[in-house]
Design a protein around this motif. Sequence first.
Motif, PDB file in Angstrom:
ATOM      1  N   ASP A  49      -1.396  -0.923  -4.177  1.00 21.52           N
ATOM      2  CA  ASP A  49      -0.996   0.260  -4.938  1.00 21.52           C
ATOM      3  C   ASP A  49      -0.056  -0.187  -6.058  1.00 21.52           C
ATOM      4  O   ASP A  49       0.952  -0.865  -5.799  1.00 21.52           O
ATOM      5  CB  ASP A  49      -0.301   1.267  -4.019  1.00 21.52           C
ATOM      6  N   GLU A  55       0.846  -1.188   0.000  1.00 20.61           N
ATOM      7  CA  GLU A  55       0.000   0.000   0.000  1.00 20.61           C
ATOM      8  C   GLU A  55       0.885   1.244   0.000  1.00 20.61           C
ATOM      9  O   GLU A  55       2.069   1.182   0.336  1.00 20.61           O
ATOM     10  CB  GLU A  55      -0.894   0.003   1.246  1.00 20.61           C
ATOM     11  N   LYS A  56       0.301   2.378  -0.342  1.00 18.64           N
ATOM     12  CA  LYS A  56       1.042   3.635  -0.319  1.00 18.64           C
ATOM     13  C   LYS A  56       1.584   3.894   1.081  1.00 18.64           C
ATOM     14  O   LYS A  56       0.866   3.760   2.064  1.00 18.64           O
ATOM     15  CB  LYS A  56       0.138   4.796  -0.732  1.00 18.64           C
ATOM     16  N   GLU A  86       3.634   0.741  -5.588  1.00 22.62           N
ATOM     17  CA  GLU A  86       4.283   0.055  -4.471  1.00 22.62           C
ATOM     18  C   GLU A  86       4.574  -1.403  -4.817  1.00 22.62           C
ATOM     19  O   GLU A  86       5.661  -1.926  -4.521  1.00 22.62           O
ATOM     20  CB  GLU A  86       3.421   0.140  -3.218  1.00 22.62           C
TER      21      GLU A  86
END
Length: 240
Positions: free
Chosen positions: A110, A85-86, A113
């Motif tokens: 993401d 994830e971010k 990522e």
Amino acid sequence: MNENDKPGPFRPKAEQLPLAFSHSSATGRDDLLVAAPLDAAVSIVDEWPKWPSPVVILAGPPGSGKSHLAAIWRNTSGAVEIKPEKGSDAARAAEQGSVLFEDADRVGFDDTELFHVINSVRENGTSLLITTRQWPAAWPVTLPDLRSRLKAATVVEIGEPDEDLLAQVLMKLFADRQLYMDDKLVSYIVARMERSLDTAQIIVERLDRLALSRGTRISRALAAEVLNELGAASQDDCLS
């Protein structure tokens, strides 16, 4: 004095609830039941770290054994579970050692990522195992570079459990609870259940609890009751 006159709450014996014992199912390599639908996936897990590519994706329907295989690989490789994830440190974790990303299509990620995670794996000689219900081609990936990286991954499909595997799984799950079922009863259940390892787990849990609550043995009638309940619940889910 009759039963209705007794002080305090009264519950007939047939409805007394059992104690909630914990029955953990073993998930080690020696506990894995191997059958045709799992052959390729088991082989790829056993072959680590000599994988054909640093990224391997296990794709299969719910209840097909992906999580069991992922647990075996995590124990063998010492992998750390990540969520790309971010703002996460997933790419950094991939620099240090093997990483596991479960249910990629369900939990989401993401694009940038995950791209960095794959690059870290490739550059540092580590490994990434991803589990998913859908093939990567069906993921909503918008980053072309990530799409290219996923095409280079090794994708292994896990087939729907066949009757032989389901029967083995049911026997194992009953044995985990020190319950030893007749082959005919297991065959009866397998012929009428949804082809899912998750469903097998649910059936065994419900049969065990229901038999304990009623003070009776697990029988074909009890199995039919549980199967009917599961079938009705499944129909309700489809209608909702």
